[in-house]
Design a protein around this motif. Structure first.
Motif, PDB file in Angstrom:
ATOM      1  N   TYR A  64      40.010  11.480  23.212  1.00 44.74           N
ATOM      2  CA  TYR A  64      39.267  10.334  22.708  1.00 44.74           C
ATOM      3  C   TYR A  64      39.958   9.023  23.051  1.00 44.74           C
ATOM      4  O   TYR A  64      39.309   7.990  23.173  1.00 44.74           O
ATOM      5  N   ASN A  65      41.271   9.039  23.188  1.00 42.62           N
ATOM      6  CA  ASN A  65      41.995   7.828  23.574  1.00 42.62           C
ATOM      7  C   ASN A  65      41.546   7.332  24.936  1.00 42.62           C
ATOM      8  O   ASN A  65      41.446   6.131  25.164  1.00 42.62           O
ATOM      9  N   ILE A  66      41.259   8.261  25.843  1.00 42.24           N
ATOM     10  CA  ILE A  66      40.798   7.882  27.177  1.00 42.24           C
ATOM     11  C   ILE A  66      39.378   7.346  27.099  1.00 42.24           C
ATOM     12  O   ILE A  66      39.074   6.257  27.601  1.00 42.24           O
ATOM     13  N   ALA A  67      38.504   8.087  26.472  1.00 40.79           N
ATOM     14  CA  ALA A  67      37.092   7.697  26.420  1.00 40.79           C
ATOM     15  C   ALA A  67      36.911   6.358  25.711  1.00 40.79           C
ATOM     16  O   ALA A  67      36.229   5.465  26.215  1.00 40.79           O
ATOM     17  N   TYR A  68      37.515   6.195  24.554  1.00 38.05           N
ATOM     18  CA  TYR A  68      37.330   4.963  23.789  1.00 38.05           C
ATOM     19  C   TYR A  68      38.255   3.849  24.267  1.00 38.05           C
ATOM     20  O   TYR A  68      37.845   2.698  24.368  1.00 38.05           O
ATOM     21  N   GLY A  69      39.498   4.158  24.557  1.00 40.15           N
ATOM     22  CA  GLY A  69      40.466   3.136  24.937  1.00 40.15           C
ATOM     23  C   GLY A  69      40.161   2.485  26.268  1.00 40.15           C
ATOM     24  O   GLY A  69      40.108   1.256  26.379  1.00 40.15           O
ATOM     25  N   GLU A  70      39.947   3.289  27.291  1.00 43.35           N
ATOM     26  CA  GLU A  70      39.736   2.723  28.622  1.00 43.35           C
ATOM     27  C   GLU A  70      38.406   1.982  28.735  1.00 43.35           C
ATOM     28  O   GLU A  70      38.331   0.928  29.355  1.00 43.35           O
ATOM     29  N   THR A  71      37.355   2.505  28.123  1.00 37.01           N
ATOM     30  CA  THR A  71      36.087   1.775  28.178  1.00 37.01           C
ATOM     31  C   THR A  71      36.146   0.499  27.354  1.00 37.01           C
ATOM     32  O   THR A  71      35.500  -0.492  27.699  1.00 37.01           O
ATOM     33  N   THR A  72      36.929   0.501  26.286  1.00 39.29           N
ATOM     34  CA  THR A  72      37.096  -0.716  25.500  1.00 39.29           C
ATOM     35  C   THR A  72      37.862  -1.774  26.282  1.00 39.29           C
ATOM     36  O   THR A  72      37.557  -2.960  26.188  1.00 39.29           O
ATOM     37  N   VAL A  73      38.834  -1.367  27.077  1.00 37.03           N
ATOM     38  CA  VAL A  73      39.544  -2.322  27.935  1.00 37.03           C
ATOM     39  C   VAL A  73      38.567  -2.937  28.935  1.00 37.03           C
ATOM     40  O   VAL A  73      38.574  -4.159  29.153  1.00 37.03           O
ATOM     41  N   LEU A  74      37.730  -2.113  29.553  1.00 35.77           N
ATOM     42  CA  LEU A  74      36.733  -2.638  30.493  1.00 35.77           C
ATOM     43  C   LEU A  74      35.785  -3.615  29.798  1.00 35.77           C
ATOM     44  O   LEU A  74      35.478  -4.685  30.321  1.00 35.77           O
ATOM     45  N   PHE A  75      35.317  -3.264  28.615  1.00 27.31           N
ATOM     46  CA  PHE A  75      34.440  -4.127  27.834  1.00 27.31           C
ATOM     47  C   PHE A  75      35.142  -5.443  27.507  1.00 27.31           C
ATOM     48  O   PHE A  75      34.555  -6.518  27.643  1.00 27.31           O
ATOM     49  N   GLY A  76      36.397  -5.350  27.088  1.00 30.50           N
ATOM     50  CA  GLY A  76      37.138  -6.548  26.712  1.00 30.50           C
ATOM     51  C   GLY A  76      37.366  -7.488  27.877  1.00 30.50           C
ATOM     52  O   GLY A  76      37.196  -8.709  27.751  1.00 30.50           O
ATOM     53  N   ILE A  77      37.748  -6.950  29.016  1.00 30.78           N
ATOM     54  CA  ILE A  77      38.006  -7.815  30.161  1.00 30.78           C
ATOM     55  C   ILE A  77      36.706  -8.417  30.681  1.00 30.78           C
ATOM     56  O   ILE A  77      36.692  -9.556  31.162  1.00 30.78           O
TER      57      ILE A  77
END
Length: 150
Positions: A64-77
């Motif tokens: 879940y860290n990959i699914a939520y964390g990495e997509t959240t970074v993309l969303f944030g940037i």
């Protein structure tokens, strides 16, 4: 006691998506683009910080860290890039192109969540990723067809 901040990330995502929908409907063709900068900036900052923390520290068990964390970074940037572009008066096309690829990643992750049954409600979680990803995929066409409000 186990504490994580996925709730903060999801509330921020919802706020950002509502802000984006409001911008596309009410602000895309307006002359005063800078009024949208604080909202996009705040949303982007929260998403980028929480997403980066999640991918570096893995506070949640499993993938879940990959699914939520990495997509959240993309969303944030994406949202920070939008805020900077609006503040500087730049064209949003390159941000929309980046959003297209981030949206594709979210769609793939959503499909995999459904296929693998990764959450307690995989269909609901997967649909959330897919719908959010479609927003990114359709960002560039939305900019191109600005006159069509739908």
């Amino acid at each position: 006691m186990f504490i994580n901040y996925i709730t903060l990330m999801l509330i921020n995502l919802v706020a950002g998506l509502f802000l984006l929908a409001g911008y596309v409907y009410f602000g895309l063709n307006r002359t005063n683009q800078k009024r949208w900068v604080p909202g996009f900036g705040m949303t982007g900052a929260i998403a980028l910080v929480t997403g980066l923390h999640m991918i570096f520290t893995w506070p949640v068990t499993g993938s879940y860290n990959i699914a939520y964390g990495e997509t959240t970074v993309l969303f944030g940037i994406l949202f920070l890039g939008t805020a900077i572009a609006l503040a500087q008066g730049w064209d949003l096309l390159t941000v929309a192109i980046y959003g297209f690829f981030a949206g594709l990643a979210a769609i793939v992750i959503g499909v995999r969540i459904i296929n693998l049954g990764l959450t307690k409600s995989p269909l609901l979680s997967g649909i959330g990723f897919i719908l959010t990803g479609l927003g990114g995929v359709f960002a560039a066409p939305t900019l191109y067809f600005q006159s069509i409000r739908t």
